[in-house]
Design a protein around this motif. Structure first.
Motif, short mmCIF file in Angstrom:
data_model
loop_
_atom_site.label_atom_id
_atom_site.label_comp_id
_atom_site.label_asym_id
_atom_site.label_seq_id
_atom_site.Cartn_x
_atom_site.Cartn_y
_atom_site.Cartn_z
N GLY A 69 -3.30 14.83 2.94
CA GLY A 69 -4.57 15.50 2.70
C GLY A 69 -5.40 14.94 1.56
N ASN A 70 -5.19 13.65 1.22
CA ASN A 70 -5.94 13.06 0.12
C ASN A 70 -7.22 12.35 0.56
N GLY A 71 -7.52 12.40 1.85
CA GLY A 71 -8.73 11.76 2.36
C GLY A 71 -8.53 10.34 2.86
N TYR A 72 -7.28 9.85 2.84
CA TYR A 72 -6.98 8.48 3.25
C TYR A 72 -5.84 8.50 4.26
N LYS A 73 -6.07 7.97 5.44
CA LYS A 73 -5.05 7.92 6.49
C LYS A 73 -4.12 6.73 6.28
N ASP A 74 -2.84 6.98 6.43
CA ASP A 74 -1.82 5.93 6.46
C ASP A 74 -1.76 5.07 5.20
N ASP A 75 -2.03 5.66 4.05
CA ASP A 75 -1.99 4.95 2.77
C ASP A 75 -0.56 4.97 2.23
N ILE A 76 0.29 4.20 2.85
CA ILE A 76 1.72 4.20 2.53
C ILE A 76 1.99 3.49 1.21
N TYR A 77 1.41 2.32 1.00
CA TYR A 77 1.64 1.53 -0.23
C TYR A 77 0.40 1.45 -1.10
N GLY A 78 -0.64 2.12 -0.71
CA GLY A 78 -1.95 2.07 -1.34
C GLY A 78 -2.98 2.10 -0.24
N PHE A 79 -4.15 1.52 -0.48
CA PHE A 79 -5.21 1.59 0.53
C PHE A 79 -6.03 0.32 0.51
N ASN A 80 -6.54 -0.04 1.68
CA ASN A 80 -7.40 -1.20 1.83
C ASN A 80 -8.85 -0.70 1.77
N VAL A 118 2.55 11.04 10.52
CA VAL A 118 2.08 10.61 11.84
C VAL A 118 1.01 9.54 11.66
N THR A 119 1.14 8.43 12.33
CA THR A 119 0.17 7.34 12.26
C THR A 119 -1.21 7.86 12.67
N GLY A 120 -2.22 7.51 11.88
CA GLY A 120 -3.59 7.91 12.17
C GLY A 120 -3.96 9.29 11.65
N VAL A 121 -3.04 9.91 10.92
CA VAL A 121 -3.27 11.25 10.38
C VAL A 121 -3.18 11.18 8.86
N ASP A 122 -4.04 11.92 8.18
CA ASP A 122 -3.99 12.01 6.71
C ASP A 122 -2.94 13.06 6.35
N ALA A 154 9.72 -3.14 -5.09
CA ALA A 154 8.95 -2.68 -6.24
C ALA A 154 7.72 -1.88 -5.82
N MET A 155 7.49 -1.76 -4.53
CA MET A 155 6.27 -1.10 -4.06
C MET A 155 6.34 0.42 -4.26
N TRP A 156 5.22 0.98 -4.71
CA TRP A 156 5.04 2.42 -4.73
C TRP A 156 4.95 2.88 -3.28
N VAL A 157 5.54 4.02 -2.97
CA VAL A 157 5.52 4.53 -1.60
C VAL A 157 5.00 5.96 -1.59
N ASN A 158 4.01 6.20 -0.76
CA ASN A 158 3.48 7.53 -0.52
C ASN A 158 4.36 8.14 0.59
N GLU A 159 5.34 8.90 0.19
CA GLU A 159 6.35 9.42 1.13
C GLU A 159 5.74 10.27 2.24
N ALA A 160 4.71 11.05 1.94
CA ALA A 160 4.08 11.90 2.96
C ALA A 160 3.51 11.05 4.09
N GLU A 161 2.91 9.93 3.75
CA GLU A 161 2.35 9.05 4.78
C GLU A 161 3.43 8.22 5.46
N LEU A 162 4.43 7.78 4.70
CA LEU A 162 5.53 7.01 5.28
C LEU A 162 6.24 7.82 6.36
N ASN A 163 6.45 9.09 6.08
CA ASN A 163 7.18 9.96 7.01
C ASN A 163 6.26 10.79 7.89
#
Length: 167
Positions: free
Chosen positions: A50-61, A43-47, A32-41
């Protein structure tokens, strides 16, 4: 049951959970999780989006300012109430968890509590609206009645005005 005769949820509806982190691997929530496909696919540690948040695959901490969300009890419980997958013979059923055919709401985790304490709550609302959330679920509050921070109220107002305006 009468409500489920009308709708069981929709995978086109993203619900942002502003709370502790959601367990994205939970057996009733992982599908049921929303997935940010750009971040899922990406590079780790890279935004990657371009939304200002690195590695926000399911959301952000927002509590720890990182893409990795910490699985915590209350955030996971709240997410399950909203969108735990229905008819899978496991755990619980979410209010909008679908029929069991991958058709329930999508859960976006916006961790503002837990770990290091309170996070950047205002940014969580702007992020959620900008990333496509239509509904904001909130199960937190202030310790004094009628006490709030204006910047948080402004961010909630932004969410109300902008939710659903972005893909």
């Amino acid at each position: 049951y009468a409500a489920w005769d009308i709708t069981k949820g929709s995978k086109n509806v993203i619900v942002s959970i502003h709370d502790q982190g959601v367990d994205v691997d939970h057996e009733d929530l992982k599908d049921a999780m929303w997935v940010n496909e750009a971040e899922l696919n990406g590079v780790t540690g890279v935004d990657d989006d371009g939304n200002g948040y690195k590695d926000d695959i399911y959301g952000f901490n927002f509590a720890a300012n990182m893409g990795t969300v910490e699985a915590m009890y209350h955030g996971t419980h709240v997410a399950g109430t909203v969108g735990a997958v229905n008819n899978n013979g496991t755990g619980v059923s979410g209010v909008a968890g679908g029929s069991g055919s991958n058709d329930g709401v999508r859960i976006m985790t916006c961790q503002i509590l837990g770990g290091t304490g309170w996070g950047n709550t205002p940014d969580s609302y702007v992020y959620a609206a900008d990333m496509g959330s239509l509904i904001s679920q909130n199960s937190w509050g202030y310790s004094e009645p009628y006490s709030y921070e204006q910047v948080v109220l402004d961010a909630i107002d932004y969410f109300i005005a902008e939710a659903g305006s972005y893909a």
